[in-house]
Design a protein around this motif. Structure first.
Motif, PDB file in Angstrom:
ATOM      1  N   PHE A 128       3.488   3.119 -11.095  1.00 17.70           N
ATOM      2  CA  PHE A 128       2.906   3.620  -9.858  1.00 17.70           C
ATOM      3  C   PHE A 128       3.545   3.019  -8.616  1.00 17.70           C
ATOM      4  O   PHE A 128       3.918   1.854  -8.583  1.00 17.70           O
ATOM      5  CB  PHE A 128       1.415   3.301  -9.804  1.00 17.70           C
ATOM      6  CG  PHE A 128       0.574   4.132 -10.731  1.00 17.70           C
ATOM      7  CD1 PHE A 128       0.428   5.494 -10.546  1.00 17.70           C
ATOM      8  CD2 PHE A 128      -0.073   3.540 -11.794  1.00 17.70           C
ATOM      9  CE1 PHE A 128      -0.342   6.256 -11.400  1.00 17.70           C
ATOM     10  CE2 PHE A 128      -0.853   4.285 -12.659  1.00 17.70           C
ATOM     11  CZ  PHE A 128      -0.985   5.649 -12.463  1.00 17.70           C
ATOM     12  N   VAL A 129       3.630   3.855  -7.594  1.00 18.98           N
ATOM     13  CA  VAL A 129       3.862   3.393  -6.240  1.00 18.98           C
ATOM     14  C   VAL A 129       2.641   3.810  -5.439  1.00 18.98           C
ATOM     15  O   VAL A 129       2.205   4.967  -5.524  1.00 18.98           O
ATOM     16  CB  VAL A 129       5.138   4.005  -5.635  1.00 18.98           C
ATOM     17  CG1 VAL A 129       5.277   3.615  -4.172  1.00 18.98           C
ATOM     18  CG2 VAL A 129       6.364   3.553  -6.418  1.00 18.98           C
ATOM     19  N   GLY A 130       2.046   2.877  -4.721  1.00 16.94           N
ATOM     20  CA  GLY A 130       0.815   3.175  -4.000  1.00 16.94           C
ATOM     21  C   GLY A 130       0.928   2.862  -2.526  1.00 16.94           C
ATOM     22  O   GLY A 130       1.700   1.995  -2.105  1.00 16.94           O
ATOM     23  N   ARG A 131       0.171   3.585  -1.730  1.00 20.44           N
ATOM     24  CA  ARG A 131       0.100   3.296  -0.293  1.00 20.44           C
ATOM     25  C   ARG A 131      -1.263   3.731   0.219  1.00 20.44           C
ATOM     26  O   ARG A 131      -1.929   4.578  -0.381  1.00 20.44           O
ATOM     27  CB  ARG A 131       1.220   3.991   0.479  1.00 20.44           C
ATOM     28  CG  ARG A 131       1.209   5.503   0.370  1.00 20.44           C
ATOM     29  CD  ARG A 131       2.321   6.127   1.196  1.00 20.44           C
ATOM     30  NE  ARG A 131       2.355   7.571   1.049  1.00 20.44           N
ATOM     31  CZ  ARG A 131       3.155   8.368   1.740  1.00 20.44           C
ATOM     32  NH1 ARG A 131       3.980   7.867   2.625  1.00 20.44           N
ATOM     33  NH2 ARG A 131       3.131   9.680   1.546  1.00 20.44           N
ATOM     34  N   SER A 132      -1.669   3.132   1.319  1.00 18.94           N
ATOM     35  CA  SER A 132      -2.949   3.488   1.932  1.00 18.94           C
ATOM     36  C   SER A 132      -2.819   3.391   3.441  1.00 18.94           C
ATOM     37  O   SER A 132      -1.997   2.627   3.963  1.00 18.94           O
ATOM     38  CB  SER A 132      -4.072   2.574   1.429  1.00 18.94           C
ATOM     39  OG  SER A 132      -3.821   1.234   1.809  1.00 18.94           O
TER      40      SER A 132
END
Length: 200
Positions: free
Chosen positions: A53-57
């Motif tokens: 996974f690559v995550g961002r918020s």
């Protein structure tokens, strides 16, 4: 602010931030939760690396004022691997890390909701023990380079006692079944961030 569609799946975009992995994440109530985690299988070897996974918020401030005001944020998880993820599940959690005996988790003093695009309504996530967490409807598979976007919002009650320091967080978690050392196991990735509660 116009709400973004929550559980839409799109092609991954460039320049995504590295995924933030939380030590505490929402528990799963599905069949996938009945098999061991890949991290448990890995304790004696140290060779399992989850680069899936690559995550961002976006939208989580460094501090949040106690009270009725909602803080809205968007979390995105992208499958950065070459494989299609099976038994994919989404969940979210809001809480605080407990470092010492006698400290409290602010989760029971908090509300966490996700935007349900099919019903055009905010839905509350709450466990039987009162903690602000739960599963979110979403795709059961996630193809390589596809992303899932979720709109979330939270608030922390003005009744939260500020007699201790809270290292609080909120995360969207994606869980899937992987294969490691010839065994099925679950792995996860998170997108979210941390904050500190304060009086208004």
């Amino acid at each position: 602010m116009k709400l973004r569609h929550t559980l839409s799946v799109s092609a991954a975009t460039a320049a995504l931030l590295p995924v933030a992995v939380a030590a505490a994440h929402a528990s799963q109530a599905s069949p996938a939760a009945k098999i061991p985690t890949c991290y448990d299988l890995d304790t004696a070897y140290g060779q399992y690396h989850n680069n899936t996974f690559v995550g961002r918020s976006f939208g989580i401030p460094k501090s949040v004022t106690l009270g009725a005001h909602w803080t809205t944020y968007t979390a995105t998880l992208t499958n950065a691997s070459a494989k299609e993820l099976k038994s994919f599940e989404l969940s979210a959690k809001l809480g605080s890390y407990v470092y010492n005996e006698g400290e409290r988790d602010l989760s029971t003093y908090s509300d966490l909701q996700y935007w349900d695009t099919s019903q055009h309504a905010w839905k509350t996530l709450r466990q039987a023990d009162g903690n602000a967490s739960g599963t979110i409807p979403g795709p059961k598979t996630l193809k390589s380079r596809e992303s899932v976007h979720v709109q979330l919002r939270f608030r922390v009650s003005k009744d939260l006692p500020l007699d201790q320091t809270y290292d609080a967080f909120t995360f969207l978690t994606g869980t899937f079944v992987d294969r490691y050392r010839d065994m099925d196991c679950t792995a996860h990735g998170d997108a979210g961030g941390g904050f500190y509660p304060r009086k208004g």
